[in-house]
Design an enzyme around this catalytic site. Structure first.
Site, PDB file in Angstrom:
ATOM      1  CB  ILE A 137       2.757  -5.066   1.948  1.00  0.00           C
ATOM      2  CG1 ILE A 137       2.769  -6.408   2.667  1.00  0.00           C
ATOM      3  CG2 ILE A 137       3.750  -4.104   2.561  1.00  0.00           C
ATOM      4  CD1 ILE A 137       4.129  -7.074   2.715  1.00  0.00           C
ATOM      5  CG  ASP A 138      -0.483  -3.825  -2.745  1.00  0.00           C
ATOM      6  OD1 ASP A 138      -1.340  -3.267  -2.035  1.00  0.00           O
ATOM      7  OD2 ASP A 138       0.207  -3.216  -3.590  1.00  0.00           O
TER       8      ASP A 138
END
Length: 305
Positions: A137-138
Site C-alpha cells: 500500500i502507498d
C-alpha cells in the site's frame, strides 16, 4: 555456484519446465524457477529454454543456483503493529507515512527494515529489496498488509490475489457528496503518458481495474466511503475516485490543492481477509481507522451541524 542435474521421466511428460522442476525439488517455488529460466540458469540438454517449454522424457536439466544477493537494507528494530503471525504468514498494520519496501536512496525506516528485525525468515520471491512482500500500500496509506514468511506461502497468497479471492476493504474520505449509495468503477488503469510517475484511466498499455464502493456517511462537501478492491493496480482507489469526480481528500498527486489538512490521502486499508496458505481456512482481520483519520471525521461531522 551450486549446480544440480535432473532427468525427466514419463511421469513429467508434457509438464511445463517450471512446474516440473518445482515437482522434482519441492523447496523451489515455480516463481523462483521461472526467474532462473529467464536468467538462463536453467539448461535443457545444454540449451537455454523458455518458461513454457514442455518436458520430454529423457531430458537432462541442469540448474545453476545463483548465489543470494546481499540485501542492501538492514534490519531495524521497530514497534510493529502485528495483528497475526505464525510460521507462514504475518499480518501487520502499517502506519501512514511509512514506506513498505526499500528503494534506491531510501533504504532505511521502511516496513521491510522492521520485518527483517522481527522475523528470521521471509519469502525471497520478490527479491532482496522486498523480502516477504506479497502486496503493498502507498506510503501515506495506513492499514493491513499480509507478509509471506516462506516461498510456499508467498506463491499461494499471490495466486489468491490473481484469483481475486482476497478481501481488501478501505475507508476513504473523498471530495464532493456522492449521491448514490453504491457503485462499481470498471475502468482500465495504465501509466500516464504525460506524467510517468502517475497512473490514469487509459486504453493504452492499461490493465483491467475494478473498484466497488459504498457510502458510509455524507458531510457538507465530503463523503466517507468504503472501497473494496477486485483488482490491485497501482494507486487504484485514488485514480478511480478521481476518475468519477470524487478525488481523495489530502491526495497530493490526484486530488485538488484546496483540501483538508492531511499528510497525504485519507485512505486506510481497514479489512483484510484471505485463505491461509497451509490450513486452507479463511481468516480475516480488521484494523480501526487511525486517530488522525477519526478526528478528521469528527471535524467534518461538527461542520455539518
Amino acid at each position: 555456484m551450486d549446480k544440480r542435474l535432473y532427468s525427466i521421466d514419463e511421469t513429467l511428460k508434457g509438464v511445463r519446465i517450471d512446474k516440473a522442476l518445482s515437482t522434482l525439488n519441492e523447496e523451489w517455488s515455480r516463481t523462483q524457477v521461472q526467474q532462473w529460466i529467464k536468467d538462463d540458469h536453467v539448461l535443457v540438454n545444454g540449451l537455454a529454454i523458455k518458461t513454457n517449454y514442455k518436458s520430454i522424457p529423457g531430458d537432462t536439466i541442469e540448474v545453476t543456483i545463483p548465489e543470494l544477493e546481499e540485501l542492501d537494507a538492514v534490519a531495524e528494530e521497530m514497534d510493529l503493529d502485528i495483528y497475526y503471525e505464525d510460521a507462514d504468514v504475518l499480518v501487520v498494520n502499517k502506519p501512514s507515512g511509512m514506506v513498505v519496501h526499500p528503494a534506491p536512496g531510501h533504504i532505511s525506516g521502511t516496513l521491510v527494515n522492521g520485518l527483517m528485525a522481527h522475523c528470521k525468515d521471509l519469502s525471497g520471491i520478490n527479491g532482496v529489496m522486498r523480502p516477504g512482500i506479497v502486496h503493498r500500500i502507498d506510503k501515506d496509506t495506513s492499514g493491513l498488509l499480509m507478509v509471506a514468511k516462506n516461498d510456499m506461502a508467498h506463491e499461494k497468497l499471490v495466486q489468491q490475489l490473481v484469483d481475486k479471492t482476497v478481501t481488501r476493504k478501505y475507508q476513504a474520505i473523498v471530495h464532493g457528496v456522492i449521491p448514490h449509495d453504491f457503485g462499481t468503477i470498471d475502468a482500465p488503469i495504465g501509466r500516464d503518458k504525460k506524467d510517468r510517475q502517475s497512473m490514469t484511466v487509459t486504453d493504452s498499455n492499461s490493465k483491467s481495474a475494478v473498484t466497488h464502493f459504498r457510502v458510509i456517511e455524507r458531510f457538507n462537501a465530503f463523503t466517507l466511503v468504503e472501497c473494496q478492491l477486485e483488482t490491485g493496480r497501482t494507486h487504484q482507489i485514488r485514480v478511480h475516485m478521481k476518475y468519477i469526480g470524487f478525488p481523495l481528500a489530502g491526495d497530493p498527486k490526484y486530488g485538488p490543492k484546496k483540501t483538508l489538512k492531511l499528510d497525504g490521502q485519507a485512505l486506510h486499508a481497514g479489512l483484510l481477509g484471505f485463505i491461509h496458505p497451509r490450513t486452507n481456512e479463511y481468516i480475516e482481520f480488521e484494523a480501526p481507522i487511525p486517530e488522525e483519520f477519526e478526528q478528521l471525521i469528527e471535524q467534518l461531522r461538527r461542520s455539518k451541524d
